[in-house]
Scaffold this active site. Sequence first.
Site, PDB file in Angstrom:
ATOM      1  N   ARG A  46      -0.989  63.488  36.987  1.00 39.04           N
ATOM      2  CA  ARG A  46      -1.050  63.709  35.253  1.00 39.04           C
ATOM      3  C   ARG A  46       0.303  64.029  35.228  1.00 39.04           C
ATOM      4  O   ARG A  46       1.029  63.856  34.236  1.00 39.04           O
ATOM      5  CB  ARG A  46      -1.991  64.933  35.492  1.00 39.04           C
ATOM      6  CG  ARG A  46      -2.265  65.204  33.722  1.00 39.04           C
ATOM      7  CD  ARG A  46      -3.219  65.747  32.944  1.00 39.04           C
ATOM      8  NE  ARG A  46      -4.435  65.852  34.506  1.00 39.04           N
ATOM      9  CZ  ARG A  46      -4.003  66.862  34.543  1.00 39.04           C
ATOM     10  NH1 ARG A  46      -2.765  68.195  34.086  1.00 39.04           N
ATOM     11  NH2 ARG A  46      -4.422  67.652  35.231  1.00 39.04           N
ATOM     12  N   TYR A  98      -0.452  50.165  10.844  1.00 37.22           N
ATOM     13  CA  TYR A  98      -0.979  49.478  11.894  1.00 37.22           C
ATOM     14  C   TYR A  98      -2.602  50.643  11.800  1.00 37.22           C
ATOM     15  O   TYR A  98      -3.005  51.588  11.438  1.00 37.22           O
ATOM     16  CB  TYR A  98      -0.638  50.327  13.076  1.00 37.22           C
ATOM     17  CG  TYR A  98      -1.745  49.279  14.067  1.00 37.22           C
ATOM     18  CD1 TYR A  98      -1.239  48.325  14.807  1.00 37.22           C
ATOM     19  CD2 TYR A  98      -2.078  50.475  15.314  1.00 37.22           C
ATOM     20  CE1 TYR A  98      -2.288  47.868  15.681  1.00 37.22           C
ATOM     21  CE2 TYR A  98      -3.070  50.241  16.265  1.00 37.22           C
ATOM     22  CZ  TYR A  98      -2.774  48.492  16.090  1.00 37.22           C
ATOM     23  OH  TYR A  98      -3.938  48.435  17.474  1.00 37.22           O
ATOM     24  N   ASP A 169       7.506  55.006  14.018  1.00 35.19           N
ATOM     25  CA  ASP A 169       6.164  53.381  15.033  1.00 35.19           C
ATOM     26  C   ASP A 169       7.541  52.385  14.982  1.00 35.19           C
ATOM     27  O   ASP A 169       7.907  51.904  14.253  1.00 35.19           O
ATOM     28  CB  ASP A 169       5.627  53.562  14.356  1.00 35.19           C
ATOM     29  CG  ASP A 169       4.823  52.525  15.427  1.00 35.19           C
ATOM     30  OD1 ASP A 169       4.997  51.083  16.071  1.00 35.19           O
ATOM     31  OD2 ASP A 169       3.080  52.381  15.214  1.00 35.19           O
ATOM     32  N   LYS A 194       3.592  45.759  23.296  1.00 30.24           N
ATOM     33  CA  LYS A 194       4.138  44.616  22.794  1.00 30.24           C
ATOM     34  C   LYS A 194       4.564  43.699  23.672  1.00 30.24           C
ATOM     35  O   LYS A 194       4.802  43.148  24.524  1.00 30.24           O
ATOM     36  CB  LYS A 194       3.822  45.048  21.541  1.00 30.24           C
ATOM     37  CG  LYS A 194       2.426  45.703  21.163  1.00 30.24           C
ATOM     38  CD  LYS A 194       1.390  45.421  20.618  1.00 30.24           C
ATOM     39  CE  LYS A 194       0.526  45.946  20.504  1.00 30.24           C
ATOM     40  NZ  LYS A 194       0.344  46.827  19.186  1.00 30.24           N
TER      41      LYS A 194
HETATM   42  C1  LIG Z   1      -0.456  47.903  18.726  1.00 31.93           C
HETATM   43  C2  LIG Z   1       0.097  48.674  17.726  1.00 31.93           C
HETATM   44  C3  LIG Z   1      -0.212  50.295  18.389  1.00 31.93           C
HETATM   45  C4  LIG Z   1      -1.333  50.661  19.178  1.00 31.93           C
HETATM   46  O1  LIG Z   1      -0.727  50.541  19.980  1.00 31.93           O
HETATM   47  P1  LIG Z   1      -1.756  50.869  21.654  1.00 31.93           P
HETATM   48  O2  LIG Z   1      -0.907  49.879  22.125  1.00 31.93           O
HETATM   49  O3  LIG Z   1      -2.450  49.362  21.267  1.00 31.93           O
HETATM   50  O4  LIG Z   1      -2.352  51.867  21.290  1.00 31.93           O
HETATM   51  C5  LIG Z   1       0.900  51.211  16.930  1.00 31.93           C
HETATM   52  N1  LIG Z   1       1.549  50.396  16.307  1.00 31.93           N
HETATM   53  C6  LIG Z   1       1.969  49.556  15.991  1.00 31.93           C
HETATM   54  C7  LIG Z   1       2.900  49.016  14.833  1.00 31.93           C
HETATM   55  C8  LIG Z   1       1.148  48.434  17.339  1.00 31.93           C
HETATM   56  O5  LIG Z   1       1.447  46.775  16.763  1.00 31.93           O
END
Ligand SMILES: *Cc1c(COP(=O)(O)O)cnc(C)c1O
Length: 378
Positions: A46, A98, A169, A194
């Site tokens: 962890r 998001y 983000d 992603k």
């Molecule tokens: C998918 C996404 C998230 C969340 O990420 P997870 O890996 O699904 O928890 C946050 N911000 C954006 C812009 C995203 O596309």
Amino acid sequence: MKIETKLLHAGIEPDSATGAIMTPIYQTSTYVQEEVGKNKGYEYSRSQNPTRHALEKNLAAIENAKFGMCFGSGLAAIDAVIKMLNFGDEVISTNDLYGGSYRIFTTIFEKYGIVFKFVDMTNIENVKSAISDKTKLIWIETPTNPMMSIIDISGISELRNKNILLGVDNTFASPYLQNPIDLGADIVMHSATKYLGGHSDVVIGALVTNDEMIAKELYRIQNSSGAVPGPQDCFLVLRGIKTLHVRMDRHCYNAKKIVNFLQSNNKVDKIYYPGLESHLNHNIAKRQMKNFGGMISFNLKEDTADAAHKVLKNTNLFSLAESLGGVESLIGHPATMTHASIPREVRIKSGITDSLIRLSIGIEDVDDLIEDLSNALI
Ligand SMILES: *Cc1c(COP(=O)(O)O)cnc(C)c1O
């Protein structure tokens, strides 16, 4: 080193035990200690894991930052950022966030006394007027999901007092197209699920920062809350990152061509893509991004969910699915899928109409993709 080289090499060394060129998957929970207090830098997975550590070093390097930390998902990464705050602190965020970020802010952290203000950040004056003496964090997403709104990162960085943290983000752009640390951000977050992973085979998140104090606090939260990814998932992202630039160039190339096609289609109404000169803040996108990415949204002249659902049903190559950033093309309907948790009136106000369709453009042959869309938009 240029980013194309860093993607492959930064933070990654041949395995010291065997010379393995690929970072091994250290599938272990604990590490044998020579004697009490004497170890090789790893005590419990962890807290530290060598596979995760390689990924964390690589992520920091490709975002031009010093410190990186990985989490079990993008949302777990955001969760760690908000846990830096205290009861009564205020966060300013964008109004077409998001869906999952909106949900964790409003249904989890509001309960713990954090106050969230959602404003239209495409005009930075709105951010300026929302700042109070309780503001502790400005949380930007750019391009936004799914409206592709462009927010001026350095503009917002300059208008805040430096006691207010700036978090970005950077999931949609990826570190290949945009580096928020260079534009003044304190913390950069990724859903590595992603573009970084890039193959729709893993859920994982990351944070990077250049500030040692912030890094210490985030490592403390990472270890204390425990939302860490497993080594196999870290390995998959390490592998995905090595081709980020090659994939991203093709995502961008295909997206441009598909936008041209959509512009000529008589069922399509508005197109949201930062590469269009008519797109709001196109000039800011041009300045802060290397290219315009692989995401496109558009709505239909017949602005109903039924009309959109018909299109979604009729594509073959574009798979109907949530998520984005993988090598294969995806199609989605934000109003009933990713953004279903946002109340309709809030959703419509930020442009997510009933017929809005979002495309994640993959790296297939672009003519095949255009033919598929053309057949569905009848
Ligand atoms: C998918 C996404 C998230 C969340 O990420 P997870 O890996 O699904 O928890 C946050 N911000 C954006 C812009 C995203 O596309």
